[in-house]
Design an enzyme around this catalytic site. Structure first.
Site, PDB file in Angstrom:
ATOM      1  N   LYS A 151      43.073  41.507  49.099  1.00  0.00           N
ATOM      2  CA  LYS A 151      42.667  40.346  49.904  1.00  0.00           C
ATOM      3  C   LYS A 151      41.157  40.214  49.818  1.00  0.00           C
ATOM      4  O   LYS A 151      40.441  41.218  49.805  1.00  0.00           O
ATOM      5  CB  LYS A 151      43.138  40.567  51.344  1.00  0.00           C
ATOM      6  CG  LYS A 151      42.706  39.518  52.349  1.00  0.00           C
ATOM      7  CD  LYS A 151      43.311  39.812  53.735  1.00  0.00           C
ATOM      8  CE  LYS A 151      42.708  38.954  54.815  1.00  0.00           C
ATOM      9  NZ  LYS A 151      43.243  39.253  56.163  1.00  0.00           N
ATOM     10  N   ASP A 204      46.852  44.360  57.418  1.00  0.00           N
ATOM     11  CA  ASP A 204      45.689  43.992  56.598  1.00  0.00           C
ATOM     12  C   ASP A 204      44.547  44.943  56.940  1.00  0.00           C
ATOM     13  O   ASP A 204      43.918  44.824  57.999  1.00  0.00           O
ATOM     14  CB  ASP A 204      45.266  42.539  56.893  1.00  0.00           C
ATOM     15  CG  ASP A 204      46.178  41.520  56.211  1.00  0.00           C
ATOM     16  OD1 ASP A 204      47.283  41.899  55.778  1.00  0.00           O
ATOM     17  OD2 ASP A 204      45.792  40.340  56.137  1.00  0.00           O
ATOM     18  N   LYS A 210      45.727  37.843  48.289  1.00  0.00           N
ATOM     19  CA  LYS A 210      45.545  36.984  49.456  1.00  0.00           C
ATOM     20  C   LYS A 210      44.094  36.514  49.517  1.00  0.00           C
ATOM     21  O   LYS A 210      43.169  37.325  49.492  1.00  0.00           O
ATOM     22  CB  LYS A 210      45.910  37.736  50.738  1.00  0.00           C
ATOM     23  CG  LYS A 210      45.659  36.920  52.022  1.00  0.00           C
ATOM     24  CD  LYS A 210      46.157  37.650  53.274  1.00  0.00           C
ATOM     25  CE  LYS A 210      45.717  36.933  54.542  1.00  0.00           C
ATOM     26  NZ  LYS A 210      46.170  37.619  55.772  1.00  0.00           N
TER      27      LYS A 210
END
Lengths: 273, 596
Positions: A156, A94, A185
């Protein structure tokens, strides 16, 4: 979707990203992720190897953050960090987008930044954190398009350290932008199963939260009443309510607050609810 | 000695105080399967055996002390007991609960419940020493406060025993008399202490050394380990309650404009910080108190004027503080301790004093009482316990007091029981819970403060009336089921219905799902409703004081009123009750309650 406890658990990245995190806490995180069969544990790079060892015989993935939480390092450093964590056993990375470059409209740098991580990630999936609280909607759309074009696996919403967490508004916008094939996400401020379901309904297929156990456990209440999900005041989940002048650039804050002026639900915008 | 280890094999002890006879009866299997134990057991016994219209303070009333199938097992918080009787305060069926250690001792002594019949002609206490049961003379301790009573009885019996006793308030049949255990834990509400006093029963003492078994020990162990883990993962049960105790709620309620102030005339108390949980911790904390088997430890111990006292808990701080406009936390702790000493319900005591203060303010009553002024209030509390002067009138509670002085609207009560520390205008579901509670103004029949204020398990809009009937019914049924197991309400922050059911199934061998457990709770709730209807209560009693239909002037709940009618009709419909609030024949059939 027909959501079950098991399906919900498999959408959660069980997360601990606080700087004071000890090995004992990582052990607990991994144990819980195994018990509940979460999608992944989301941790800082320093814990990647230990978590990978703990989870080696499970279906739980190791997700490691890169360029975290500011995203303000160079593409080369992010690539190096990615190589390192993937080597330590990370299945997912991430990364935080270069927020300043995005706001500068320096899209080449933003793209190169993402591509450098993807290039170093091998088989690991890459999720790009936009840190939506620093962005206006058109910037979020642009960021999503760059991520998609660069070949990222997910977009995300937030780090959990920025000015704003995940909101249904942002998730919906991101899903509409990236389409059905890319992952979205939601992360930041997801504390209850109601938060989780709202974000899933808005289009999220992964949730980053440190409250995964409570969310899954409390989700068992859903079978006993439909009233948990009764509509709340619309402002409760609106990013404009969460806007914070102390934490956001002035023009971003102003943009959020100006939306309230034309909002059809503006009579609900009171602060004693 | 040999003892039955499973609850199903545990007898009920019947004690006639009139002729001093003692007998044991087996727990009827049907009763157990349909009502489990605890509250359900007591309610069923009262419903079947008490003639309608019985005077609650007459020898004919029954007083039941019950434990449940989880009591004294490894299930967390399962050391409590419940007292079930017809309340002299409300005239309704009533269950009043206490923590401490008495319940575990009673269960280990081998009893599911003690049913007290009749009235002794002289003061007595009941000594349960494992299976030896003895009615003993209490004339030497009659008149003593609860602390002295506890000490004297333990000296006479066994220092390892546990005592549940009344103080002067109970002896004098005060309608807010509590039954106290471990000196500062109270089965506080509904005047259950007066029923005990009316039977000339000063105390029950229990000492149990038996083992309490489980049907499937390994399964229970797994379920208990999981339940303890959930308590440790929950912010309320692992942080807020252990650190601050229940007083943590004070700042929250005040912030939302729901902290009743000056007899519910306002919802915000200017000096809330000074009487908050944070301030209690900072200034007076001398430790925490855990009831039997409790990993939470919400109980407070305070150091006041050189000695340690129990509490004060949130409701007590509110009742003796903001409800009366009082901002002196040290005085509140002293007043709370005085109530414990005298054996009185702090909620009703404080709320009635607040009502009296407003009666004085409005010129209806001439008494030395004034909002914000502690002068003479401790003496008034003493007078309430000893039935002296204005104290005697106040000991009957705010409803009777306000009616006596021509202003019934100033009593903040439902069915004669004072409403606790949450202004219902700030939380619609909680308001419906007050109005439909089978025991009157109570926050624990359906604690919708959880979802409406604390966000547990999720935050729901506290202002919306729609959907609240559904949640109130769920919480009422679950609470009733928890009360049949006899576990602490606070576990509800961490556990779902499935968790209770799993522990119960493992412990008893009586296989139950969460839905089955809720059905038992629903059965108990409906049987209580039938009891109350039989006593003459109607749908008109499912209401709130008129104050709550007028808006609060300021604060976090300003301009709000309770939308009761809208919620009530939906509630009756969901309950399967007719428009008069009576369970229909179909509903009773569904719940296996015999239709008369």
């Amino acid at each position: 979707m027909d959501l079950t406890v098991e399906k919900l658990a498999k959408m959660i990245d069980h997360t601990v990203l606080k700087p004071e995190t000890t090995k004992a806490k990582i052990k607990q995180l991994c144990d819980e992720a195994t018990i509940y069969d979460f999608a992944a544990v989301c941790i800082n790079p320093v814990h990647a190897e230990y978590a990978a060892e703990l989870l080696k015989d499970t279906s739980v993935k190791v997700c490691v953050v890169v360029g975290f939480p500011l995203g303000a390092t160079t593409p080369e450093v992010k690539a190096c960090e990615t190589t390192n964590v993937v080597g330590a056993g990370a299945h997912e990375v991430d990364m935080v987008i270069n927020v300043g470059a995005l706001r500068d409209e320096n899209y080449d740098l933003v793209t190169r930044d993402i591509e450098s991580v993807i290039g170093a990630s091998g088989d690991a999936h890459v999720k790009v954190i936009l840190e939506t609280g620093y962005l206006k909607d058109d910037q979020k759309v642009k960021a999503c398009l760059i991520c998609k074009e660069a070949g990222a696996d997910f977009v995300k919403t937030s780090t959990g350290f920025g000015p704003m967490g995940a909101t249904p508004h942002d998730v919906r916008l991101m899903r509409e932008t990236v389409g059905p094939l890319m992952g979205v996400k939601a992360a930041g401020g997801i504390r209850s199963f109601k938060d989780a379901i709202r974000l899933i309904d808005a289009g999220a297929d992964r949730l980053g939260t440190s409250a995964g156990v409570a969310i899954v456990e409390d989700f068992r209440w859903v079978q006993y009443s439909d009233s948990w999900m009764a509509p709340d005041k619309p402002c409760w989940t609106c990013p404009s309510r969460m806007a914070n002048m102390a934490k956001q650039p002035k023009e971003v804050y102003t943009w959020y607050k100006e939306r309230c002026l034309t909002c059809p639900d503006k009579e609900h915008n009171v602060f004693n609810d | 000695m040999s003892k039955s280890t499973l609850y199903a094999d545990t007898p009920i002890l019947h004690v006639s105080l009139s002729d001093k006879s003692i007998r044991r009866e087996p727990l009827p299997p049907d009763l157990y399967r349909q009502y489990l134990g605890g509250r359900g057991l007591g309610v069923k016994l009262l419903f079947d055996n008490l003639a309608p219209g019985t005077d609650a303070l007459s020898p004919a009333n029954l007083l039941v002390f019950a434990v449940g199938p989880s009591t004294a097992t490894s299930v967390p918080t399962a050391g409590r007991f419940v007292v079930i009787t017809k309340s002299p305060t409300t005239g309704t069926i009533f269950d009043s609960h206490a923590g401490g250690y008495f319940g575990a001792q009673l269960r280990r002594a081998g009893f599911a419940a003690v049913v007290l019949h009749g009235k002794s002609d002289t003061p007595v206490y009941l000594w349960i020493n494992d299976d030896q049961v003895e009615i003993r003379d209490a004339s030497k301790i009659w008149g003593k406060d609860t602390y002295a009573t506890t000490d004297a009885i333990l000296e006479e019996t066994d220092s390892k025993a546990q005592v549940a006793c009344i103080g002067p308030a109970g002896e004098n049949l005060g309608l807010m008399a509590a039954i106290m255990t471990d000196k500062h834990r109270a089965a506080g509400r509904g005047g259950v202490g007066a029923v005990m006093g009316s039977k000339n029963l000063k105390a029950i003492v229990a000492r149990g050394t038996g083992e309490v078994g489980a049907h499937d020990p390994e399964r229970l162990k797994t379920a208990v380990e999981r339940s303890r883990r959930l308590i440790k993962k929950n912010a309320v049960t692992n942080k807020s309650l252990p650190v601050y105790g229940t007083p943590v709620l004070l700042s929250v309620a005040n912030e939302l404009g729901m902290l009743p102030t000056n007899n519910f005339q306002e919802g915000t108390f200017n000096d809330a910080e000074g009487v908050s949980g944070e301030k209690l911790l900072e200034r007076f904390s001398a430790g925490t108190y855990h009831c039997h088997g409790c990993p939470i430890g919400c109980g407070r111990v305070s150091q006041i004027q050189g000695r340690k006292v129990g509490g004060p808990e949130y409701e007590s701080i509110w009742a003796l503080g903001p409800q009366c406009g009082i901002n002196d936390l040290e005085w509140i702790a002293i007043a709370n301790d005085r109530c414990n000493l005298l054996g009185m319900d702090t909620i009703s005591v404080g709320s009635t004093i607040g009502a009296a203060m407003e009666l004085v303010e409005k010129g209806k009553l001439d008494a030395p009482l004034k909002f914000g002024d502690t002068t003479g209030v401790l003496d008034i509390i003493d007078d309430m316990a000893h039935m002296r002067g204005i104290g005697a009138e106040m000991s009957e509670g705010s409803k009777r007091l306000a009616e006596r002085y021509g202003a019934p609207e100033l009593a903040m009560q439902v069915k004669g029981l004072e409403i606790p520390a949450y202004d219902p205008r700030g939380a619609q579901g909680h308001a419906l819970g007050y109005a439909t509670s089978n025991r009157g103004g109570c926050h624990l029949r359906s604690y919708l403060i959880g979802p409406e204020v604390l966000g547990s398990p999720v935050l729901v809009d506290r202002d919306r009336p729609d959907g609240k009937a559904d949640l109130v019914m769920l919480y009422q049924d679950l609470s009733a089921a928890m009360d049949c197991m006899v576990v602490c309400r606070f576990t509800n922050f961490a556990w779902t219905a499935d968790d209770y059911a799993e522990m119960l199934s493992a412990g008893t061998g009586f296989e139950l799902s969460g839905h089955d457990l809720l059905r038992i709770g629903e059965r108990v709730y409906n049987l209580e409703r039938l009891f109350n209807l039989r006593e003459g209560f109607t749908a008109k009693d499912d209401t709130l004081p008129p104050r709550f239909f007028k808006p609060l002037p300021e604060g976090g709940s300003r301009n709000r009123v309770v939308h009761l009618d809208e919620m009530l009709s939906e509630y009756y419909k969901l309950r399967g009750w007719d428009k008069e609030g009576r369970p229909t024949k179909d509903t009773l059939k569904k719940l296996d309650i015999p239709v008369s």
